[in-house]
Design an enzyme around this catalytic site. Structure first.
Site, PDB file in Angstrom:
ATOM      1  N   GLN A  26       0.801  -1.217   0.000  1.00  0.00           N
ATOM      2  CA  GLN A  26       0.000   0.000   0.000  1.00  0.00           C
ATOM      3  C   GLN A  26       0.838   1.273   0.000  1.00  0.00           C
ATOM      4  OE1 GLN A  26      -2.588  -1.789   3.329  1.00  0.00           O
ATOM      5  NE2 GLN A  26      -4.049  -0.557   2.191  1.00  0.00           N
ATOM      6  N   ARG A  82       3.867   0.193  12.967  1.00  0.00           N
ATOM      7  CA  ARG A  82       3.585  -1.128  12.404  1.00  0.00           C
ATOM      8  C   ARG A  82       3.685  -1.041  10.885  1.00  0.00           C
ATOM      9  NH1 ARG A  82      -1.977  -3.965  11.026  1.00  0.00           N
ATOM     10  NH2 ARG A  82      -1.077  -5.904  10.279  1.00  0.00           N
ATOM     11  N   HIS A 127       1.369  -9.221   4.679  1.00  0.00           N
ATOM     12  CA  HIS A 127       0.200  -8.362   4.491  1.00  0.00           C
ATOM     13  C   HIS A 127      -0.248  -8.516   3.026  1.00  0.00           C
ATOM     14  CE1 HIS A 127      -2.009  -4.803   6.478  1.00  0.00           C
ATOM     15  NE2 HIS A 127      -2.625  -4.996   5.330  1.00  0.00           N
ATOM     16  N   ASN A 171      -1.416 -10.671   8.464  1.00  0.00           N
ATOM     17  CA  ASN A 171      -2.464  -9.671   8.615  1.00  0.00           C
ATOM     18  C   ASN A 171      -3.757 -10.245   8.066  1.00  0.00           C
ATOM     19  OD1 ASN A 171      -3.468  -6.849   9.065  1.00  0.00           O
ATOM     20  ND2 ASN A 171      -3.986  -7.109   6.899  1.00  0.00           N
ATOM     21  N   GLU A 172      -4.756 -10.418   8.929  1.00  0.00           N
ATOM     22  CA  GLU A 172      -6.107 -10.779   8.504  1.00  0.00           C
ATOM     23  C   GLU A 172      -6.158 -12.068   7.688  1.00  0.00           C
ATOM     24  OE1 GLU A 172      -7.898  -7.291   6.758  1.00  0.00           O
ATOM     25  OE2 GLU A 172      -7.921  -6.270   8.682  1.00  0.00           O
ATOM     26  N   ASN A 313      -7.678  -6.410  14.303  1.00  0.00           N
ATOM     27  CA  ASN A 313      -8.063  -5.280  13.459  1.00  0.00           C
ATOM     28  C   ASN A 313      -9.572  -5.128  13.535  1.00  0.00           C
ATOM     29  OD1 ASN A 313      -5.420  -5.117  12.637  1.00  0.00           O
ATOM     30  ND2 ASN A 313      -5.805  -5.654  10.491  1.00  0.00           N
ATOM     31  N   TYR A 315     -12.989  -2.424  12.641  1.00  0.00           N
ATOM     32  CA  TYR A 315     -13.495  -1.201  12.021  1.00  0.00           C
ATOM     33  C   TYR A 315     -14.978  -0.954  12.255  1.00  0.00           C
ATOM     34  CZ  TYR A 315      -9.102  -0.867   9.388  1.00  0.00           C
ATOM     35  OH  TYR A 315      -7.780  -0.736   9.039  1.00  0.00           O
ATOM     36  N   GLU A 380      -5.139  -2.402  14.004  1.00  0.00           N
ATOM     37  CA  GLU A 380      -5.709  -1.461  13.032  1.00  0.00           C
ATOM     38  C   GLU A 380      -7.073  -1.005  13.515  1.00  0.00           C
ATOM     39  OE1 GLU A 380      -6.098  -2.675   8.911  1.00  0.00           O
ATOM     40  OE2 GLU A 380      -4.091  -3.547   8.934  1.00  0.00           O
ATOM     41  N   TRP A 422      -4.971   2.951  11.776  1.00  0.00           N
ATOM     42  CA  TRP A 422      -4.850   2.783  10.340  1.00  0.00           C
ATOM     43  C   TRP A 422      -5.394   4.042   9.704  1.00  0.00           C
ATOM     44  CZ3 TRP A 422      -2.268  -0.633   7.460  1.00  0.00           C
ATOM     45  CH2 TRP A 422      -2.406  -0.478   6.075  1.00  0.00           C
ATOM     46  N   GLU A 429      -5.624   1.729  -1.410  1.00  0.00           N
ATOM     47  CA  GLU A 429      -6.640   0.968  -0.676  1.00  0.00           C
ATOM     48  C   GLU A 429      -7.090  -0.247  -1.505  1.00  0.00           C
ATOM     49  OE1 GLU A 429      -7.478   0.657   2.314  1.00  0.00           O
ATOM     50  OE2 GLU A 429      -9.352  -0.424   2.072  1.00  0.00           O
ATOM     51  N   TRP A 430      -6.125  -1.137  -1.796  1.00  0.00           N
ATOM     52  CA  TRP A 430      -6.395  -2.410  -2.471  1.00  0.00           C
ATOM     53  C   TRP A 430      -7.255  -2.226  -3.717  1.00  0.00           C
ATOM     54  CZ3 TRP A 430      -2.669  -5.234  -0.807  1.00  0.00           C
ATOM     55  CH2 TRP A 430      -2.202  -5.067   0.482  1.00  0.00           C
TER      56      TRP A 430
HETATM   57  C1  GBH Z   1      -7.778  -3.690   6.630  1.00  0.00           C
HETATM   58  O1  GBH Z   1      -8.743  -4.645   6.284  1.00  0.00           O
HETATM   59  C2  GBH Z   1      -6.466  -3.989   5.931  1.00  0.00           C
HETATM   60  O2  GBH Z   1      -5.612  -4.715   6.791  1.00  0.00           O
HETATM   61  C3  GBH Z   1      -5.752  -2.760   5.447  1.00  0.00           C
HETATM   62  O3  GBH Z   1      -4.708  -3.129   4.606  1.00  0.00           O
HETATM   63  C4  GBH Z   1      -6.770  -1.847   4.778  1.00  0.00           C
HETATM   64  O4  GBH Z   1      -6.174  -0.756   4.145  1.00  0.00           O
HETATM   65  C5  GBH Z   1      -7.740  -1.405   5.818  1.00  0.00           C
HETATM   66  O5  GBH Z   1      -8.375  -2.494   6.387  1.00  0.00           O
HETATM   67  C6  GBH Z   1      -8.852  -0.497   5.305  1.00  0.00           C
HETATM   68  O6  GBH Z   1      -9.684  -1.205   4.446  1.00  0.00           O
HETATM   69  O7  GBH Z   1     -15.925  -4.592  -0.439  1.00  0.00           O
HETATM   70  O8  GBH Z   1     -15.297  -6.786  -1.245  1.00  0.00           O
HETATM   71  O9  GBH Z   1     -13.733  -4.979  -1.417  1.00  0.00           O
HETATM   72  C7  GBH Z   1     -10.006  -4.511   6.911  1.00  0.00           C
HETATM   73  C8  GBH Z   1     -10.943  -5.627   6.449  1.00  0.00           C
HETATM   74  C9  GBH Z   1     -11.516  -6.507   4.310  1.00  0.00           C
HETATM   75  C10 GBH Z   1     -12.607  -4.576   5.139  1.00  0.00           C
HETATM   76  C11 GBH Z   1     -11.956  -6.154   2.896  1.00  0.00           C
HETATM   77  C12 GBH Z   1     -13.041  -4.240   3.746  1.00  0.00           C
HETATM   78  C13 GBH Z   1     -13.579  -4.938   1.588  1.00  0.00           C
HETATM   79  C14 GBH Z   1     -14.299  -6.025   0.910  1.00  0.00           C
HETATM   80  N1  GBH Z   1     -11.375  -5.314   5.109  1.00  0.00           N
HETATM   81  N2  GBH Z   1     -13.198  -5.389   2.923  1.00  0.00           N
HETATM   82  S1  GBH Z   1     -14.851  -5.568  -0.666  1.00  0.00           S
END
Ligand code: GBH
Length: 471
Positions: A26, A82, A127, A171-172, A313, A315, A380, A422, A429-430
């Protein structure tokens, strides 16, 4: 049914660890520089699987700007940073024979820079950025990965262990299993939602345990560090007080968090409800073997206690209702429930992220009760927006969530050791690319030098960390 609790104006226990978090793909960029190998996320991005065809090719350019990153961490007044190591930077083809000296130098420089600034590194080994060369032999589906991961972990312990007191293996684990190999929305994009997903999780657990035992055997007496795994979990609240909804909410937590936590922090095996549900469903489907793999007795013994802390983690929250309509042979269908969010909860820039601070306190108590009150690091927690410097929403979020954590510590006796926000800065953001910003620092992705600017929340977080409370 749930009234809001008042704000608790108190301080955190002395020595509480405040930090900020990032992850290699990231932020680093330099995706093929100085010998780095391709990872599954490089490939996924180059296959245009991210929003706006974004990629992590440059990202925040932290490969070149790590000194500035450390200055930012420092100016937030926190004690911990981290970050993660990119496996394919250190070992370009995934195997320890391919060790890349430039990568050893980079992570040494970063770690030394942190120590020079009195910041403690907390390092994540995985990660999500698996070397593509290992995906080519099946990635986490192939159980030879257990030894490859162990060799990689050993390489990291060997080169950096003298200066890294806190290690996170994964991670996760849930996200890797379900999004990566279950529904395939994350790299490597494999869709095996009914069975592959459980095999991947099985290999991740065994990989964690093997690496933990390696640290225990070879490095602990030398370096005295701690090793844990970071698991992600939303809080699951029963939508009514009916017994079936309460069972469903518990089942949701067991399928999401217990799946990994029960083997590693509990009795060494999968949660009983997963065992019985999946054995029954597999039999009804006419299978000769359960879709949920089994640990041997020896493996269960090795699983038990394979941790020095619990990385969490967190949220957001969902309500859960018992529901048997979803009959798919599928990790989600397997749970016989349905989730929804409350329209009253404030949103964010991410669809999945609704603000519900009290979920954190309940989740911490759940971990306390199920796993014998282990030391927990919240590794996180944070919120997304469009990235503006005036981020009052982020201040409100951190203030409210950390306050629920404080209640969990002072009123409920939860053993929370630290909290990592975080994220240090806006980053990739992936699959959402650069559209969702979680940073305490803004990053200008249009400028070649990726200019970093503190947001309003930076001052708030600094006060939180330096006063150890809200003064
Ligand atoms: C974390 O995941 C990650 O560890 C971190 O890298 C990331 O930047 C951060 O959260 C913020 O997102 O709608 O199908 O794309 C948190 C768990 C898993 C929550 C994936 C959001 C999106 C699924 N995340 N999910 S989708």
């Amino acid at each position: 049914i749930l009234e809001k609790d008042e704000f608790l104006n108190a301080t955190f226990p002395p020595g509480f660890h405040w930090g900020v978090a990032t992850a290699a793909y990231q932020i680093e960029g330099a995706w093929n520089e100085s010998g780095k190998g391709e990872s599954i996320w490089d490939k996924f991005a180059h296959d245009s699987r991210l929003a706006n065809r974004d990629t992590g090719d440059v990202a925040c350019d932290s490969y070149h700007k790590y000194q500035e990153d450390v200055r930012m961490v420092k100016s937030l007044g926190v004690s911990h940073y981290r970050f993660s190591i990119a496996w394919s930077r250190l070992l370009p083809d995934g195997r320890s024979s391919s060790l890349n000296a430039a990568a050893v130098r980079y992570y040494n420089d970063l770690i030394n820079e942190l120590h020079a600034n009195a910041i403690t590194p907390m390092v994540t080994l995985y990660h999500w950025d698996l070397p593509q060369a290992l995906q080519e032999i099946g990635g986490w589906e192939n159980d030879t990965i257990i030894d490859y991961f162990n060799d990689y972990a050993k390489t990291c312990f060997e080169h950096f262990g003298d200066r890294v007191p806190l290690w996170i293996t994964f991670n996760e684990a849930f996200v890797v299993s379900w999004l990566g190999y279950g529904i395939g929305v994350f790299a490597p994009g494999v869709s095996k939602p009914g069975d592959g997903v459980y095999r991947v999780a099985h290999n991740i657990i065994r990989s964690h345990v093997k690496a933990y035992r390696t640290y225990d055997k070879t490095y602990r007496s030398r370096y005295h560090g701690k090793v844990g795994i970071t698991l992600d979990c939303d809080w699951k609240e029963p939508i009514t007080t009916e017994a079936m909804d309460r069972y469903a909410a518990e089942r949701a937590l067991q399928f999401k968090l217990g799946w990994f936590a029960n083997p590693i922090y509990g009795n060494g095996d999968y949660p009983a409800v997963m065992r019985s549900t999946l054995d029954r469903k597999s039999q009804q489907e006419g299978r000769t073997e359960s879709r949920l793999p089994r640990f041997t007795e020896e493996e269960k013994r090795m699983n038990r206690g394979a941790n020095d802390f619990f990385g969490l983690n967190h949220y957001t929250t969902q309500y859960v209702r018992h529901n048997r309509d979803d009959r798919r042979s599928h990790y989600e269908g397997d749970q016989d429930l349905y989730t929804k969010v409350d329209d009253c909860w404030p949103g964010s820039r991410s669809d999945w992220l609704k603000v519900n601070p009290w979920g954190l306190r309940r989740l911490l108590r759940w971990v306390r009760d199920r796993y014998g009150n282990p030391p927990i690091y919240v590794t996180e927690n944070g919120i997304s927006d469009d990235g503006s410097l005036d981020d009052q929403n982020r201040i409100d979020f951190y203030r409210a969530y950390t306050n629920e954590m404080l209640k969990a510590i002072l009123r409920d006796g939860c053993n929370v050791k630290g909290y990592m926000a975080w994220s240090l800065m806006d980053n990739l953001e992936w699959t959402s690319g650069y559209t969702q910003k979680f940073g305490i620092y803004q990053v200008d992705f249009n400028s070649p030098n990726r200019t970093r600017t503190p947001k309003k929340s930076a001052a708030f977080f600094r006060r939180l960390a330096t006063t150890n409370g809200y003064n």
